[in-house]
Design a protein around this motif. Sequence first.
Motif, PDB file in Angstrom:
ATOM      1  N   GLY A  81       1.101  -1.593   0.233  1.00 59.31           N
ATOM      2  CA  GLY A  81       0.109  -0.076  -0.031  1.00 59.31           C
ATOM      3  C   GLY A  81       0.920   1.383   0.288  1.00 59.31           C
ATOM      4  O   GLY A  81       2.002   0.786   0.574  1.00 59.31           O
ATOM      5  N   GLY A 137      -6.950   2.378   6.674  1.00 59.75           N
ATOM      6  CA  GLY A 137      -6.972   2.723   5.112  1.00 59.75           C
ATOM      7  C   GLY A 137      -7.512   3.987   4.528  1.00 59.75           C
ATOM      8  O   GLY A 137      -8.962   4.677   5.531  1.00 59.75           O
ATOM      9  N   SER A 147      -3.874   4.401   0.207  1.00 55.32           N
ATOM     10  CA  SER A 147      -4.395   4.079  -1.252  1.00 55.32           C
ATOM     11  C   SER A 147      -5.251   2.126  -0.945  1.00 55.32           C
ATOM     12  O   SER A 147      -6.240   2.055  -1.824  1.00 55.32           O
ATOM     13  CB  SER A 147      -3.493   2.684  -1.901  1.00 55.32           C
ATOM     14  N   LYS A 148      -4.620   1.448  -0.005  1.00 56.16           N
ATOM     15  CA  LYS A 148      -5.518   0.354   0.368  1.00 56.16           C
ATOM     16  C   LYS A 148      -5.988   0.234   1.784  1.00 56.16           C
ATOM     17  O   LYS A 148      -5.555   0.758   2.212  1.00 56.16           O
ATOM     18  CB  LYS A 148      -4.497  -0.366  -0.307  1.00 56.16           C
ATOM     19  N   ASN A 149      -7.057  -0.372   2.204  1.00 57.14           N
ATOM     20  CA  ASN A 149      -7.541  -0.840   3.444  1.00 57.14           C
ATOM     21  C   ASN A 149      -6.204  -1.736   4.047  1.00 57.14           C
ATOM     22  O   ASN A 149      -5.144  -2.861   3.738  1.00 57.14           O
ATOM     23  CB  ASN A 149      -8.394  -2.204   3.664  1.00 57.14           C
ATOM     24  N   HIS A 150      -5.740  -1.710   5.281  1.00 55.66           N
ATOM     25  CA  HIS A 150      -4.507  -2.328   6.382  1.00 55.66           C
ATOM     26  C   HIS A 150      -5.207  -2.963   7.312  1.00 55.66           C
ATOM     27  O   HIS A 150      -6.453  -3.145   7.603  1.00 55.66           O
ATOM     28  CB  HIS A 150      -3.646  -1.739   6.564  1.00 55.66           C
TER      29      HIS A 150
END
Length: 413
Positions: A81, A137, A147-150
């Motif tokens: 990410g 996220g 940019s992304k869910n973690h």
Amino acid sequence: MAPSAYGELQSDPKGLIDLPENFVYRVISSLGDPMSDGATVPNKADGMGCFDLGNGQLALVRNHELVATDDSGGPFTMGFGSKDGEFVPGGTTHVILDAKTLTVTDQFRSLGGTLRNCSGGTTPWNTWLTCEESTTGPGQEFGEGLSKNHGWVFEVPANASGLVAPEPLYALGRFNHEAACVDPDTGFVYLTEDRDDSVLYRFIPKQPGQLAMGGRLQAMQVVGAPDLRNWSAASLRPGDIRTVNWLDLDDVESPKDDLRHRARAKGASLIARGEGAHMAQGEAYICSTSGGAARLGQILRLHLSGTGEHDRLELFFESVSVNQFNFGDNLTVAPNGHLVVCEDQYTEKVDNFLRGITPDGHAYPLARLRLQTEFAGACFSPDGTTLFVNVYAPTKTLAITGPWDQFIDTVNA
């Protein structure tokens, strides 16, 4: 201070860690050391595993619990990410050692673009499961620019030679991951969650050893003990053993970060900050960092049935004093059967220790950290002669050797 199974701790003239007599440490890696990939060793060294690579080499795979604003030691060429177009700095590093001399022969980054890689665990197939202790996220708290869910688990091969492709193991769930351990008999993965109202998870893979193929995620229900924390009433007392049921979970990618709440609604038992986990022969040890009536920490022991159908849960240890045991986190099992637990207490002027715990549940000081930070990532070399452990920040990875099999039996005196 409680007596040690190895004698009194000796003051370190270098001011780093105090150890019993005849034990010595060596710093093998430190923050800012140059690595072969052009980067430098990052900060916040946390969970770690040790692997035998063969040909006289060992690999330490080391987590770095970095947040988006931390320094990664240099830009990543590949990662999971990003934030504002740059890969986020968390991930893992490899430290390659000569098995006889413990000399570092190589260091490099092996995973990038993740957040708060806290703990994890080794697998029987020689990989490291590195766990994100963050569920931020896009559109979530602290998630601006991401940019992304973690909140995932990633798998890093021990024999990696550089950055690996970052592939989240979605089926292992999205939550505030802490540690993982694997039962070699079944391939089941046990997962802890660092929250005050956490639960213990079990992942049953479709194909043991092939976690990316998916499987079932479950939560632990301890019969007659809905709340293992013992904060207001004692569900379990040390030595108590109860039957365990495992409850199937759905929607495990949990976009609302509510997996533990849905598990609890199904009847899963509550744990206070599940952190370190380690697989021993036929049993798994799990740290509950703030569990117990004194809120100083518990260790749970999961007795595994071999089939996963008749497991039992025991309250193995519960601290009653800050001088006995104070906020245990990462843990491992020594070759002699003693537990080695890293304390993680940041109260002002509190020393963090490595605590040993005997097989009959007596805690003792094994090492005292002289810096205001924590021990993390304790793990033994395959031959049992060396304990590797991290100083969290500024990063230092230590190798501790000594007469592990020689006890001064004052603990039970």
